[in-house]
Scaffold this motif. Structure first.
Motif, PDB file in Angstrom:
ATOM      1  N   LEU A  11       0.840  -1.193   0.000  1.00 22.37           N
ATOM      2  CA  LEU A  11       0.000   0.000   0.000  1.00 22.37           C
ATOM      3  C   LEU A  11       0.874   1.241   0.000  1.00 22.37           C
ATOM      4  CD1 LEU A  11      -2.747  -0.781   2.676  1.00 22.37           C
ATOM      5  CD2 LEU A  11      -3.048  -0.583   0.213  1.00 22.37           C
ATOM      6  N   LEU A  12       0.684   2.083  -0.993  1.00 24.53           N
ATOM      7  CA  LEU A  12       1.409   3.352  -1.042  1.00 24.53           C
ATOM      8  C   LEU A  12       0.580   4.433  -0.367  1.00 24.53           C
ATOM      9  CD1 LEU A  12       2.971   3.544  -4.609  1.00 24.53           C
ATOM     10  CD2 LEU A  12       4.178   3.485  -2.431  1.00 24.53           C
ATOM     11  N   LYS A  13       1.209   5.149   0.555  1.00 23.34           N
ATOM     12  CA  LYS A  13       0.559   6.280   1.207  1.00 23.34           C
ATOM     13  C   LYS A  13       0.538   7.446   0.234  1.00 23.34           C
ATOM     14  CE  LYS A  13       2.428   5.007   5.738  1.00 23.34           C
ATOM     15  NZ  LYS A  13       3.359   5.391   6.796  1.00 23.34           N
ATOM     16  N   PRO A  14      -0.502   8.209   0.149  1.00 27.72           N
ATOM     17  CA  PRO A  14      -1.768   8.039   0.847  1.00 27.72           C
ATOM     18  C   PRO A  14      -2.662   7.045   0.100  1.00 27.72           C
ATOM     19  CG  PRO A  14      -1.874  10.043  -0.444  1.00 27.72           C
ATOM     20  CD  PRO A  14      -0.494   9.448  -0.654  1.00 27.72           C
ATOM     21  N   TYR A  15      -3.318   6.200   0.815  1.00 25.65           N
ATOM     22  CA  TYR A  15      -4.247   5.230   0.240  1.00 25.65           C
ATOM     23  C   TYR A  15      -5.648   5.565   0.751  1.00 25.65           C
ATOM     24  CZ  TYR A  15      -3.241   3.387   4.827  1.00 25.65           C
ATOM     25  OH  TYR A  15      -3.063   3.280   6.172  1.00 25.65           O
ATOM     26  N   ASP A  16      -6.641   4.979   0.129  1.00 21.80           N
ATOM     27  CA  ASP A  16      -8.011   5.244   0.546  1.00 21.80           C
ATOM     28  C   ASP A  16      -8.700   3.943   0.948  1.00 21.80           C
ATOM     29  OD1 ASP A  16      -8.590   3.988  -1.875  1.00 21.80           O
ATOM     30  OD2 ASP A  16      -9.207   5.818  -2.877  1.00 21.80           O
ATOM     31  N   GLN A  17      -9.934   4.045   1.380  1.00 20.18           N
ATOM     32  CA  GLN A  17     -10.673   2.884   1.865  1.00 20.18           C
ATOM     33  C   GLN A  17     -10.840   1.835   0.772  1.00 20.18           C
ATOM     34  OE1 GLN A  17     -11.628   3.155   5.213  1.00 20.18           O
ATOM     35  NE2 GLN A  17     -12.134   0.997   5.240  1.00 20.18           N
ATOM     36  N   ALA A  18     -11.102   2.273  -0.459  1.00 20.70           N
ATOM     37  CA  ALA A  18     -11.285   1.316  -1.562  1.00 20.70           C
ATOM     38  C   ALA A  18     -10.010   0.512  -1.798  1.00 20.70           C
ATOM     39  CB  ALA A  18     -11.710   2.046  -2.830  1.00 20.70           C
ATOM     40  N   ARG A  19      -8.864   1.165  -1.739  1.00 19.08           N
ATOM     41  CA  ARG A  19      -7.595   0.440  -1.943  1.00 19.08           C
ATOM     42  C   ARG A  19      -7.338  -0.524  -0.781  1.00 19.08           C
ATOM     43  NH1 ARG A  19      -4.237  -2.584  -2.679  1.00 19.08           N
ATOM     44  NH2 ARG A  19      -2.154  -2.277  -3.528  1.00 19.08           N
ATOM     45  N   LEU A  20      -7.653  -0.109   0.432  1.00 24.88           N
ATOM     46  CA  LEU A  20      -7.497  -0.988   1.578  1.00 24.88           C
ATOM     47  C   LEU A  20      -8.418  -2.202   1.448  1.00 24.88           C
ATOM     48  CD1 LEU A  20      -6.338  -1.629   4.378  1.00 24.88           C
ATOM     49  CD2 LEU A  20      -8.143  -0.184   5.340  1.00 24.88           C
ATOM     50  N   GLN A  21      -9.622  -2.008   0.963  1.00 26.21           N
ATOM     51  CA  GLN A  21     -10.556  -3.128   0.775  1.00 26.21           C
ATOM     52  C   GLN A  21     -10.016  -4.136  -0.237  1.00 26.21           C
ATOM     53  OE1 GLN A  21     -14.053  -0.850  -0.183  1.00 26.21           O
ATOM     54  NE2 GLN A  21     -14.750  -0.811   1.945  1.00 26.21           N
ATOM     55  N   ARG A  22      -9.358  -3.657  -1.295  1.00 29.59           N
ATOM     56  CA  ARG A  22      -8.757  -4.586  -2.258  1.00 29.59           C
ATOM     57  C   ARG A  22      -7.655  -5.409  -1.613  1.00 29.59           C
ATOM     58  NH1 ARG A  22      -9.225  -0.037  -5.576  1.00 29.59           N
ATOM     59  NH2 ARG A  22      -6.979   0.287  -5.722  1.00 29.59           N
ATOM     60  N   THR A  23      -6.904  -4.773  -0.734  1.00 26.26           N
ATOM     61  CA  THR A  23      -5.854  -5.500  -0.003  1.00 26.26           C
ATOM     62  C   THR A  23      -6.480  -6.576   0.884  1.00 26.26           C
ATOM     63  OG1 THR A  23      -4.336  -3.632  -0.008  1.00 26.26           O
ATOM     64  CG2 THR A  23      -4.043  -5.251   1.747  1.00 26.26           C
ATOM     65  N   LEU A  24      -7.515  -6.231   1.602  1.00 23.88           N
ATOM     66  CA  LEU A  24      -8.161  -7.184   2.507  1.00 23.88           C
ATOM     67  C   LEU A  24      -8.785  -8.347   1.741  1.00 23.88           C
ATOM     68  CD1 LEU A  24      -9.781  -4.715   5.018  1.00 23.88           C
ATOM     69  CD2 LEU A  24      -7.786  -6.177   5.405  1.00 23.88           C
ATOM     70  N   ALA A  25      -9.228  -8.101   0.524  1.00 24.10           N
ATOM     71  CA  ALA A  25      -9.815  -9.164  -0.291  1.00 24.10           C
ATOM     72  C   ALA A  25      -8.775 -10.216  -0.660  1.00 24.10           C
ATOM     73  CB  ALA A  25     -10.449  -8.574  -1.546  1.00 24.10           C
ATOM     74  N   ARG A  26      -7.527  -9.826  -0.718  1.00 27.18           N
ATOM     75  CA  ARG A  26      -6.455 -10.774  -1.053  1.00 27.18           C
ATOM     76  C   ARG A  26      -6.252 -11.740   0.084  1.00 27.18           C
ATOM     77  NH1 ARG A  26      -1.925  -7.228  -4.234  1.00 27.18           N
ATOM     78  NH2 ARG A  26      -3.242  -6.948  -6.027  1.00 27.18           N
TER      79      ARG A  26
END
Length: 112
Positions: free
Chosen positions: A97-112
């Motif tokens: 995750l590259l800062k700054p990230y948003d909720q949508a990008r964090l959700q994609r990470t969690l899906a992995r």
């Protein structure tokens, strides 16, 4: 999912904590301010995934990922620096995750 957040900057830890609290499936959150505290937290808390900053004093996130004892959590690196991506994936990161990230990008990470 049990999550450990490791970052030497309190605002960064707090932001990620707030964002993760909004996600379903997160059952427990812990934070550590450096690699040494993170190793202790991993032993006591046994996270499923660790979100690691890369640039921290004494022990970098990459060094920390390499030193986690089995069963090691999945690792996501969270940083403002893109130049460490290859080293992060060499350390078996599942995401970067590259800062700054948003909720949508964090959700994609969690899906992995």
């Amino acid at each position: 999912m049990r999550v450990l957040i490791v970052d030497d900057e309190r605002p960064a830890r707090d932001k990620l904590h707030r964002m993760l609290e909004q996600e379903p499936g997160i059952t427990a959150l812990q934070m550590a301010c450096d690699g040494i505290e993170a190793i202790e937290q991993c032993a006591a808390f046994t996270p499923d995934v660790a979100f690691l900053d890369i640039q921290m004093p004494e022990v970098t996130g990459i060094e920390l990922a390499a030193s986690l004892p089995p069963p090691a959590p999945l690792v996501v690196f969270v940083t403002a620096y893109d130049q460490y991506a290859v080293a992060a994936f060499d350390a078996n990161a599942i995401d970067y995750l590259l800062k700054p990230y948003d909720q949508a990008r964090l959700q994609r990470t969690l899906a992995r």
